[in-house]
Each structure stands twice: as C-alpha cells, then as structure tokens.
Write an enzyme that holds these catalytic residues in place. Structure first.
Site, short mmCIF file in Angstrom:
data_model
loop_
_atom_site.label_atom_id
_atom_site.label_comp_id
_atom_site.label_asym_id
_atom_site.label_seq_id
_atom_site.Cartn_x
_atom_site.Cartn_y
_atom_site.Cartn_z
N GLU A 116 0.69 -0.97 0.10
CA GLU A 116 -0.47 0.34 0.48
C GLU A 116 0.63 1.44 0.02
O GLU A 116 1.85 1.23 0.03
CB GLU A 116 -1.47 0.05 1.45
CG GLU A 116 -2.20 -1.43 1.23
CD GLU A 116 -2.71 -1.05 2.32
OE1 GLU A 116 -3.03 -0.49 3.40
OE2 GLU A 116 -3.67 -1.97 2.46
N HIS A 227 -8.27 10.76 3.69
CA HIS A 227 -7.61 8.79 2.16
C HIS A 227 -7.86 9.31 1.63
O HIS A 227 -8.88 10.57 0.75
CB HIS A 227 -9.17 8.01 3.22
CG HIS A 227 -8.16 6.51 2.67
ND1 HIS A 227 -8.25 6.21 1.31
CD2 HIS A 227 -7.80 5.66 2.98
CE1 HIS A 227 -8.39 4.79 1.27
NE2 HIS A 227 -7.92 4.42 2.29
N ARG A 272 -0.69 9.41 1.48
CA ARG A 272 -1.54 9.62 1.58
C ARG A 272 -1.80 10.95 1.04
O ARG A 272 -2.63 11.49 0.33
CB ARG A 272 -2.79 8.50 2.42
CG ARG A 272 -2.66 7.42 2.69
CD ARG A 272 -3.37 6.98 3.67
NE ARG A 272 -3.93 5.30 3.87
CZ ARG A 272 -4.34 4.82 4.43
NH1 ARG A 272 -4.48 5.15 5.98
NH2 ARG A 272 -5.05 3.56 4.54
N HIS A 326 -9.68 10.00 7.14
CA HIS A 326 -9.34 9.46 8.03
C HIS A 326 -9.27 8.70 9.65
O HIS A 326 -9.75 8.05 9.73
CB HIS A 326 -8.88 9.21 6.14
CG HIS A 326 -8.43 7.32 6.72
ND1 HIS A 326 -9.69 6.01 6.35
CD2 HIS A 326 -7.57 6.86 6.94
CE1 HIS A 326 -9.08 4.77 6.79
NE2 HIS A 326 -7.62 5.20 6.41
N ARG A 361 0.18 8.47 8.93
CA ARG A 361 0.44 7.47 8.77
C ARG A 361 0.71 6.74 7.30
O ARG A 361 -0.04 7.06 6.55
CB ARG A 361 -1.24 6.80 9.69
CG ARG A 361 -1.47 5.95 9.78
CD ARG A 361 -2.56 4.92 10.76
NE ARG A 361 -3.86 5.55 10.40
CZ ARG A 361 -4.06 4.59 8.93
NH1 ARG A 361 -3.06 3.49 9.09
NH2 ARG A 361 -5.11 5.24 8.72
#
Length: 476
Positions: A116, A227, A272, A326, A361
């Site tokens: 990811e 997000h 992100r 998010h 994060r």
C-alpha cells in the site's frame, strides 16, 4: 460486579474497537474489566478497516518498515515509538493466528501479502480480502469474557486527589457512575464530527474532550489524515475504497485517461497526504476516477468494494473518487505503556498519540498500533490497591452542538487561517446549562471541535500547542 446505576470494576475501558479489545484480552486474569460503548459493540472504525495490518514478519528485520513509517510521517515522529511498534509488530501475525484470526494465503500456502501507499515492500496481511477489520473483530470479540455495556456514553471522568477514579455518563437515558482503579480511553478518532469521512458516525472524538477536561496533555491535533479514495455516488460520498486496490494495480485517472500520479516517483502508491493533495487540486476542475481493470480477481480479492458498487449500480471497473477524513495522527499524549499525564488515566489506539504517525500515517499501521499498544498497556498497567473509591457527581451540560458542514469545510486538505479562526470564534465562550445525555454529548463535541481547530491553527503557524493554550473546560 453489580450492573445497575453504580458500577465497580478494576479497569474501565471506553470503547470496543481493536485497541479496547486487545487491552481486555491481555489483562491479568485477576483483574475485572468493564467495556462501554455509546453505540453497539460493532459500531467501531476497526470493523470498517479494509486495508489490512502491516507487519515485517516475512522480512529479515523491521528496519525497512521502521524507515517507511518515518518517511511517510515526514520525520515528525517519536523514534522510540516507531522502533517499538515496528519491532513488536513482527510477531503480531502469529499472535493473532493463535487467537483464531485467519490470514489470506496463496495456493502454494504462502501469505498473500499486499503493498500500500508509502510502503517500499509488500507487508500488508489481509483476512477475507478487504474484510480484514471485520474478520479480526468478529474473531477477537468472541474471546472477551468481560462484560460490555452498549448504548452507554461516558460524559465525564471522575477524579479524586489528582487521580482519575472512574467516570459518569448515561446508559440509555439513565444516569450511571463507574468506580475504577484505572480508566482506559480507546474511543477512536474524530471522523464522525465531519460530513465526508471513512469513520463510523459514533466516532466523535469524545476521548479528547474527556481527557482535556481533567488536564491531560494532548499533542499534534492539527494533523488529520484525509484518505485519497472515497467512493462518489450521485455527487455524494459513499464510503471508503481500500488503498489495497492501488497496491493490486488500480490507478487514479482523469476523464480523458490521464494518470493522476504519473509525476510522482511512487506513482499511485505515494503517501496518502500527497495523493489526497493531488486529488483535491484536480477536483477543483474535473472529477477523478479509480480504474480497477488491471486488478486480477477483483471480486474475489475485494468483495466489500465490488458488493458496494453492485448495490449502488456502479461499474466497479471505473469509479469516481474524492478525499475524506480518515485518521487523527495526534491525540492524548501517552508513553509506551499507554499512560497519560494524569494518574489513573490511560489511552490507546487512535485516540492516543505516541508519536508514531507524525504528519501522515503509513497505511495499515493503525491496526498494528492498536494490537501492539493494547497489549503493552495491559501488561504494564499500574493500579492502586483496591479500596472504596469516592464517586464525585459533577454538574454540567451543553447547548446544541457543532455544525458538521462548517467543520468539514475548514478542516479540509487545504487549511485556511481566516476560516479556522472564524470557526473557532463561533465556538468560543459558549455557556453550558442544559443537562441530559444529548446535551452532554454535544458539550463533548464542541470541546473536541475547539481542540481540533486550535491544533490546526498552530500547525499552520508552525508552532506547537501547549496545554495552557488549549480549549478551557466548559463553564457551567
């Protein structure tokens, strides 16, 4: 334990997500615990987690995971926290399997790990494809032997001699008080305060307000992760699209087929915050889409996504996306044993801040943090001797609360100082006179909103918000 208006327990755990469940599972057998949640036990962000759980279990060591975490966070981290969580995370998969969680494997028996955003290697473990959070929570929740009170909102922490000794709130509309030798806040983030969010509506930052009311130190509240991929249906947000889709080959594009992240060396798997910023900029002019045609076995690997598209009559091969709130990187400041700056008060999971996530994060580090830190907290919990604890009866209340629309506009990807300041002024100097469950929940939400706005303002100024500068406790 007597289950009526006055409860007595050793450990009160506020929340029923993965962090809360992990604490409960790892407490010594001689301790009584009581878990409370203001909705049902399944109304948590953990149940919604699709991406998976990050672990370097298959790597030679945790160093690459540690480095990726620091890089995604833009270096704004507590190095000890990053080292601890990524190192301890190497055993998490085997520990969860021992508890009954089943992780996806390939036909040859090897783990089907994915990659990811901002991860240099595939290290994301999944269960049921994009159903990881749900599968984990269903399995682990069955092993909890401690009682759980649903439809129970905590509206005030109770203190005696500078120590938290319990909490007060409502079970339904009935006023309750709970005596405890320690209180653990595991109440999640702040997404329920805003319109476009991946969070459960029940998650409204209550833990931040509760902790601030008793003087606990908070940190990094200005860092809110958006997000990159929220499904859009008929012009409105329709829920999270897991980042694992892009790890499996899906990519972001404009209407004419131009690849949105072609300019970035990591492409669609950039961090992100960087992907969200690009999508936000492009959507000012035109829509952004996620093309999933390169993903092999889409329906088998991502059943949650495909079923959602089918329900909305959307072609899952090409869907419009937007950004949405998010994750809160900051929170109640704790050490690596979950201890806050107030005796008797602990925090864990998204509501806590150990300095792991910095300004952004790393994908799938959230479930990892919940399990690693929940276990660490439970095993290092320091309790005073059992005794008759005093129950204090605070008098407080609140008027009607904060606008989701306003917060959603000002706590966006692009922060504007004048709009933040205007919103903060509207929430300042409110008086709180009404009582009852609804009124007191609104008081918590107003307090949390003020804390977030102040954190965002200080972030823009490049300064750190101190406890003395935080939103004062509500006046009665």
């Amino acid at each position: 334990m007597s289950l009526h208006k006055h409860f007595v327990t050793d450990v009160l755990i506020v929340g029923t997500g993965l962090a809360a469940i992990t604490v409960a599972l790892h407490l010594p057998d001689n301790l009584r615990a009581l878990l409370v949640t203001k909705g049902t036990r399944s109304e948590t962000n953990s149940m919604r987690a699709q991406g998976g759980i990050a672990s370097s279990a298959l790597e030679d060591d945790h160093e690459a995971h540690r480095a990726d975490t620091v890089r995604a966070a833009k270096g704004w981290v507590n190095p000890e926290a990053v080292e601890f969580v990524t190192r301890e995370g190497r055993t998490v998969i085997s520990e969860l399997e021992a508890l009954g969680v089943i992780f996806d494997r390939q036909e040859n028996g090897e783990y089907a790990v994915g990659r990811e955003g901002a991860h240099g290697l595939p290290r994301i473990f999944h269960s049921g494809g994009d159903q990881t959070g749900c599968r984990m929570m269903e399995t682990l929740s069955e092993k909890i032997t401690h009682p759980v009170l649903e439809q129970t909102v905590i509206t005030q922490l109770l203190t005696s001699g500078g120590r938290v000794v319990g909490a007060a709130g409502y079970r339904g509309e009935e006023r309750i008080e709970i005596s405890a030798r320690a209180v653990v806040l595991a109440s999640g983030g702040i997404g329920g305060l805003l319109l476009t969010s991946t969070n459960d509506d029940m998650i409204t930052g209550d833990g931040l307000a509760l902790a601030a009311d008793v003087g606990a130190e908070l940190s990094d509240l200005g860092y809110i992760q958006h997000h990159p991929t929220i499904l859009v249906h008929q012009g409105k947000s329709a829920g999270l699209i897991t980042e694992a889709l892009r790890g499996a080959g899906a990519y972001l594009m404009t209407r004419d087929g131009r690849r949105v992240m072609d300019h970035h060396p990591e492409g669609d798997l950039a961090a992100r915050d960087e992907v969200s910023a690009m999508i936000t900029a492009i959507r000012k002019q035109e829509p952004v889409y996620l093309n999933t045609t390169p993903v092999v076995q889409l329906a088998e690997r991502f059943p949650t996504f495909v079923q959602k598209c089918e329900k909305l009559n959307i072609n899952p091969e090409l869907v419009e996306v937007t950004t949405g709130v998010h994750f809160l990187m900051g929170g109640i400041k704790t050490n690596l044993a979950g201890q806050t700056s107030v005796a008797g008060l602990y925090a864990v999971g998204e509501t806590a801040s150990i300095g792991l996530h910095g300004t952004n994060r790393l994908a799938s580090n959230s479930l990892l943090e919940c399990f690693v830190m929940g276990k660490a907290l439970a095993r290092q919990l320091q309790l005073p001797p059992r005794r008759t604890l005093p129950i204090l009866r605070p008098i407080f209340g609140c008027e009607d609360g904060v606008s989701k629309q306003q917060l959603s506009e000002v706590l966006a990807v692009e922060l504007k100082e004048d709009r933040l300041q205007a919103a903060l002024e509207q929430l300042t100097n409110k008086s709180f006179r009404q009582t009852g469950r609804r009124a007191e929940q609104h008081r918590l939400q107003i307090t949390t909103a003020r804390l977030l706005l102040e954190g965002a303002l200080y972030r823009l100024k490049g300064e750190q918000l101190t406890n003395e500068q935080m939103a004062p406790a509500a006046t009665t």
